[in-house]
Design a protein around this motif. Sequence first.
Motif, PDB file in Angstrom:
ATOM      1  N   ARG A  53     -30.408  12.347 -27.788  1.00 14.92           N
ATOM      2  CA  ARG A  53     -30.153  13.856 -27.400  1.00 14.92           C
ATOM      3  C   ARG A  53     -30.940  14.771 -28.601  1.00 14.92           C
ATOM      4  NH1 ARG A  53     -25.018  17.688 -25.226  1.00 14.92           N
ATOM      5  NH2 ARG A  53     -26.179  19.516 -25.180  1.00 14.92           N
ATOM      6  N   GLU A  57     -34.126  17.265 -28.338  1.00 13.24           N
ATOM      7  CA  GLU A  57     -33.810  18.790 -28.396  1.00 13.24           C
ATOM      8  C   GLU A  57     -34.781  19.203 -29.504  1.00 13.24           C
ATOM      9  OE1 GLU A  57     -30.042  18.954 -29.279  1.00 13.24           O
ATOM     10  OE2 GLU A  57     -29.314  19.261 -27.384  1.00 13.24           O
ATOM     11  N   ILE A 144     -28.112  21.870  -9.862  1.00 17.78           N
ATOM     12  CA  ILE A 144     -28.511  21.117 -11.180  1.00 17.78           C
ATOM     13  C   ILE A 144     -30.003  21.821 -11.453  1.00 17.78           C
ATOM     14  CG2 ILE A 144     -27.031  19.243 -10.877  1.00 17.78           C
ATOM     15  CD1 ILE A 144     -29.745  17.582 -10.360  1.00 17.78           C
ATOM     16  N   GLY A 150     -30.201  27.578 -18.506  1.00 15.93           N
ATOM     17  CA  GLY A 150     -28.978  26.964 -19.003  1.00 15.93           C
ATOM     18  C   GLY A 150     -28.643  25.350 -18.495  1.00 15.93           C
ATOM     19  N   ASN A 151     -29.374  25.401 -17.087  1.00  9.38           N
ATOM     20  CA  ASN A 151     -28.930  24.157 -16.244  1.00  9.38           C
ATOM     21  C   ASN A 151     -29.434  22.882 -17.076  1.00  9.38           C
ATOM     22  OD1 ASN A 151     -27.689  25.040 -14.337  1.00  9.38           O
ATOM     23  ND2 ASN A 151     -28.963  24.939 -12.640  1.00  9.38           N
ATOM     24  N   GLU A 153     -29.934  22.053 -20.276  1.00  6.83           N
ATOM     25  CA  GLU A 153     -29.045  21.723 -21.159  1.00  6.83           C
ATOM     26  C   GLU A 153     -27.828  21.446 -20.676  1.00  6.83           C
ATOM     27  OE1 GLU A 153     -27.062  23.881 -25.368  1.00  6.83           O
ATOM     28  OE2 GLU A 153     -28.314  25.157 -23.697  1.00  6.83           O
ATOM     29  N   ARG A 154     -27.128  21.748 -19.818  1.00  9.33           N
ATOM     30  CA  ARG A 154     -26.208  21.528 -19.186  1.00  9.33           C
ATOM     31  C   ARG A 154     -25.988  20.113 -18.277  1.00  9.33           C
ATOM     32  NH1 ARG A 154     -25.583  25.595 -16.140  1.00  9.33           N
ATOM     33  NH2 ARG A 154     -24.591  26.890 -17.879  1.00  9.33           N
ATOM     34  N   TYR A 155     -27.056  19.926 -17.539  1.00 11.34           N
ATOM     35  CA  TYR A 155     -26.894  18.536 -16.701  1.00 11.34           C
ATOM     36  C   TYR A 155     -27.850  17.518 -17.274  1.00 11.34           C
ATOM     37  CZ  TYR A 155     -24.382  21.858 -13.549  1.00 11.34           C
ATOM     38  OH  TYR A 155     -23.619  22.728 -12.945  1.00 11.34           O
ATOM     39  N   GLN A 157     -29.944  16.991 -20.661  1.00 15.78           N
ATOM     40  CA  GLN A 157     -29.796  16.762 -21.955  1.00 15.78           C
ATOM     41  C   GLN A 157     -28.723  16.013 -22.573  1.00 15.78           C
ATOM     42  OE1 GLN A 157     -31.038  20.545 -24.365  1.00 15.78           O
ATOM     43  NE2 GLN A 157     -32.854  19.539 -24.904  1.00 15.78           N
ATOM     44  N   PRO A 158     -27.625  16.200 -22.000  1.00 17.34           N
ATOM     45  CA  PRO A 158     -26.458  15.304 -22.675  1.00 17.34           C
ATOM     46  C   PRO A 158     -26.431  13.785 -22.204  1.00 17.34           C
ATOM     47  CG  PRO A 158     -25.633  17.159 -21.684  1.00 17.34           C
ATOM     48  CD  PRO A 158     -27.054  17.325 -21.139  1.00 17.34           C
ATOM     49  N   ASN A 161     -25.340  12.394 -17.086  1.00 13.82           N
ATOM     50  CA  ASN A 161     -25.159  12.496 -15.559  1.00 13.82           C
ATOM     51  C   ASN A 161     -26.099  11.746 -14.786  1.00 13.82           C
ATOM     52  OD1 ASN A 161     -23.100  14.666 -15.923  1.00 13.82           O
ATOM     53  ND2 ASN A 161     -24.567  15.867 -16.634  1.00 13.82           N
TER      54      ASN A 161
END
Length: 258
Positions: A53, A57, A144, A150-151, A153-155, A157-158, A161
């Motif tokens: 990750r 980034e 998504i 923001g999506n 990064e939220r769904y 990059q972690p 999911n």
Amino acid sequence: MEEISVSSWSELMGLTARLDGWAFRGQMDARWPLLTSLERYLSAYLPDRSSWRLREERAIRIFRRKAHNYLSDPSVLDNDLRCLALMQHHGAPTRLLDFTKSPFVAVFFAMEQSNCDAAVYALNTPRLFTAAPRDFPDMDRDAIDPRTQGNFERYFQPNTNAVLWVGEPTEMDRRLVAQSGTLVVPGILGRPLDEILQEYGDSDALLKKIVLPRSMRDEAMKALYRMNITNATLFPDLDGLARSIGLELETVWQVDRA
């Protein structure tokens, strides 16, 4: 994932005609899994997945900091999907998988430089447009959407999911237009696309692998040439024209002197 073998151009034409509205990806070796360029790069050189990750980034951040020097409109870097598409089309490893709405474009990319059995993957995008993972019914395509601030990064990059998104940037570049391109964005790196699709239900109904034997390359490339599907048309710039000359070496028209 259903696997189908074809033996001739006409058989392939009949098969793809039944997959109306699907998206396609050609790979020059039928043995290759459906992994993104970022997954392949990280797996080969940086196998510690706990760092993936941060590395992704950093790569995006560096590209954004420097790419503006070469762009007439640097605002394209502000949108996550447009930025990733720009990186992808200029050779950077990204988590995007290039697909096309044209099965013939996919066959070109599969067979042009192939010396073995190749493959075209067919993705049931009409069904995926309304589908969501079984365990996360609220995470459908709209929820998504990486074009929404923001999506990504939220769904995505972690890397936790098991989701995927299919679509195009709001504004498409020339290559994406020329190739009838569409993009697949997976939420997990290190898992082939067919494994992620298992979270969506019947993977045989969502993804098909069409194996193209090496023996049909000559027939296929001649048919694609007649359809004006070449590097010169798929990459509408001088690089594309230069790349197209290789196929011209193979093409000789018989002259009727009668």
